[in-house]
Design an enzyme around this catalytic site. Structure first.
Site, mmCIF file in Angstrom:
data_model
loop_
_atom_site.group_PDB
_atom_site.id
_atom_site.type_symbol
_atom_site.label_atom_id
_atom_site.label_comp_id
_atom_site.label_asym_id
_atom_site.label_seq_id
_atom_site.Cartn_x
_atom_site.Cartn_y
_atom_site.Cartn_z
ATOM 1 N N GLU A 93 0.865 -1.277 0.111
ATOM 2 C CA GLU A 93 -0.163 0.079 0.048
ATOM 3 C C GLU A 93 1.053 1.100 -0.033
ATOM 4 O O GLU A 93 0.507 2.344 0.503
ATOM 5 C CB GLU A 93 -1.152 0.071 1.408
ATOM 6 C CG GLU A 93 -1.652 -1.421 0.889
ATOM 7 C CD GLU A 93 -2.945 -1.704 2.106
ATOM 8 O OE1 GLU A 93 -4.035 -1.357 1.293
ATOM 9 O OE2 GLU A 93 -2.671 -1.721 3.222
ATOM 10 N N HIS A 133 -2.015 3.529 8.453
ATOM 11 C CA HIS A 133 -3.245 2.745 7.888
ATOM 12 C C HIS A 133 -3.569 1.635 8.491
ATOM 13 O O HIS A 133 -2.728 0.746 8.946
ATOM 14 C CB HIS A 133 -2.850 2.667 6.353
ATOM 15 C CG HIS A 133 -3.597 1.529 5.864
ATOM 16 N ND1 HIS A 133 -5.097 2.071 5.365
ATOM 17 C CD2 HIS A 133 -3.560 0.304 5.242
ATOM 18 C CE1 HIS A 133 -5.876 0.992 4.881
ATOM 19 N NE2 HIS A 133 -4.707 0.078 4.900
ATOM 20 N N HIS A 181 -6.819 -1.430 9.367
ATOM 21 C CA HIS A 181 -8.435 -1.839 9.279
ATOM 22 C C HIS A 181 -9.025 -1.962 10.282
ATOM 23 O O HIS A 181 -9.655 -3.059 10.537
ATOM 24 C CB HIS A 181 -8.202 -3.441 8.453
ATOM 25 C CG HIS A 181 -7.585 -3.281 7.070
ATOM 26 N ND1 HIS A 181 -7.131 -4.381 6.507
ATOM 27 C CD2 HIS A 181 -6.834 -2.110 6.425
ATOM 28 C CE1 HIS A 181 -6.664 -4.158 5.258
ATOM 29 N NE2 HIS A 181 -6.271 -2.651 5.219
ATOM 30 N N TYR A 186 -17.744 16.949 18.626
ATOM 31 C CA TYR A 186 -16.752 18.162 18.464
ATOM 32 C C TYR A 186 -15.411 17.442 18.178
ATOM 33 O O TYR A 186 -14.475 17.869 17.502
ATOM 34 C CB TYR A 186 -16.563 19.014 19.444
ATOM 35 C CG TYR A 186 -16.111 18.714 20.581
ATOM 36 C CD1 TYR A 186 -16.873 18.281 21.816
ATOM 37 C CD2 TYR A 186 -14.582 18.621 21.070
ATOM 38 C CE1 TYR A 186 -16.300 17.689 22.931
ATOM 39 C CE2 TYR A 186 -14.017 18.262 22.012
ATOM 40 C CZ TYR A 186 -14.803 17.707 23.279
ATOM 41 O OH TYR A 186 -14.197 17.504 24.257
ATOM 42 N N HIS A 190 -12.380 -0.965 2.823
ATOM 43 C CA HIS A 190 -11.123 -1.139 3.103
ATOM 44 C C HIS A 190 -10.665 -0.755 4.642
ATOM 45 O O HIS A 190 -10.493 -1.701 5.338
ATOM 46 C CB HIS A 190 -10.241 -0.217 2.138
ATOM 47 C CG HIS A 190 -8.923 -0.477 2.270
ATOM 48 N ND1 HIS A 190 -8.018 -0.516 0.949
ATOM 49 C CD2 HIS A 190 -7.945 -0.945 3.117
ATOM 50 C CE1 HIS A 190 -6.652 -0.832 1.406
ATOM 51 N NE2 HIS A 190 -6.885 -1.067 2.730
ATOM 52 N N TYR A 208 -4.063 24.073 20.181
ATOM 53 C CA TYR A 208 -3.776 23.203 21.157
ATOM 54 C C TYR A 208 -2.519 22.496 21.000
ATOM 55 O O TYR A 208 -1.509 22.453 21.439
ATOM 56 C CB TYR A 208 -4.921 22.077 21.474
ATOM 57 C CG TYR A 208 -4.593 21.338 22.370
ATOM 58 C CD1 TYR A 208 -4.910 21.180 23.800
ATOM 59 C CD2 TYR A 208 -3.999 19.961 21.947
ATOM 60 C CE1 TYR A 208 -4.620 20.115 24.423
ATOM 61 C CE2 TYR A 208 -3.796 18.907 22.941
ATOM 62 C CZ TYR A 208 -4.162 18.966 24.149
ATOM 63 O OH TYR A 208 -3.801 17.970 25.014
HETATM 64 ZN ZN LIG Z 1 -4.980 -1.679 3.758
#
Ligand SMILES: [Zn+2]
Length: 235
Positions: A87, A106, A108, A127, A169, A222
């Site tokens: 990926e 990344h 899942h 928020y 995904h 912040y």
């Molecule tokens: Zn993935």
């Protein structure tokens, strides 16, 4: 925001060896948490004119600094380098979309992925959604993993946000450090879980755009204050 995670942040001044070690510790923390059991995720950080990213097909528990792969901005690899995560294209796309991003996580993760599979972005029901930089956490279209098409969709989704969901995904989160990207991925997963609960109760009550704009400003201030405190602590 907890600020309690143990992965140490580094900036561009730090050495390559330290960054490689940080990529590994971030991947380990991700895979040991509820975010991404096993190997269904990947981690990268900006380095030079490219990035350092977790490799393809190796268990995080066995990773050594030399297993972390440098991928140049144009996608080329160093000769003899291990295979990067399949990926890698959308990681590069994330850096190209966000000049401020120094790291990408990344995963899942269960709840973010469930919403992404139901075709539901996360609206301004809370928020904390503003942590991603606006009044929603968008959902980008599906394309096969590893393809330039998916990288293009992710690039568009991250143009105005630090995180987004990916249809059928998972999710992707960026940050000014590995710590920050991981923290945002945790927040996205928490918000996804909360949003699913809200949907089970009925129609969510959404915050107005001007309130969300105010929250984005507050989080920006912040973040700047936290960075200043960190710089002071290190000096
Ligand atoms: Zn993935």
């Amino acid at each position: 925001m907890s600020g309690s995670r143990s992965v140490k942040g580094h900036d561009s001044q730090d050495g390559e060896a330290a960054l490689r070690a940080d990529v590994i510790s971030t991947a380990l923390e991700m895979s040991r948490s509820e975010l991404s059991r096993g190997r269904s995720g990947n981690v990268s950080c900006r380095f030079g004119a490219g990035m350092l990213i977790t490799p393809s097909g190796l268990a995080y528990e066995t990773l050594q600094p030399a297993d972390i792969v440098f991928v140049a901005a144009d996608g080329t690899l160093e000769e003899g380098a291990p295979k990067p995560s399949s990926e890698w294209r959308f990681h590069l796309a994330a850096y190209s979309a966000r000049a401020d991003a120094r790291a990408v996580v990344h995963t899942h993760s269960l709840n973010a992925t469930a919403l992404a599979c139901a075709g539901k972005p996360i609206p301004a029901f809370h928020y904390m959604v503003a942590l991603a930089g606006g009044n929603d956490i968008p959902l980008v279209r599906y394309a096969t993993f590893g393809t330039p098409e998916l990288a293009d969709f992710v690039k568009a989704g991250l143009k105005d946000r630090a995180a987004c969901l990916m249809a059928n995904h998972g999710q992707i989160a960026t940050g000014a450090s590995l710590d920050a990207a991981l923290e945002l991925a945790f927040e996205v997963e928490t918000l996804a879980a909360q949003y699913i609960k809200v949907l089970s109760l009925g129609e969510p009550i959404l915050l107005p755009d001007d309130e969300m704009a105010l929250m984005v400003e507050k989080f920006r201030a912040y973040g700047a204050n936290a960075q200043a405190a960190e710089a002071k602590r290190r000096s």
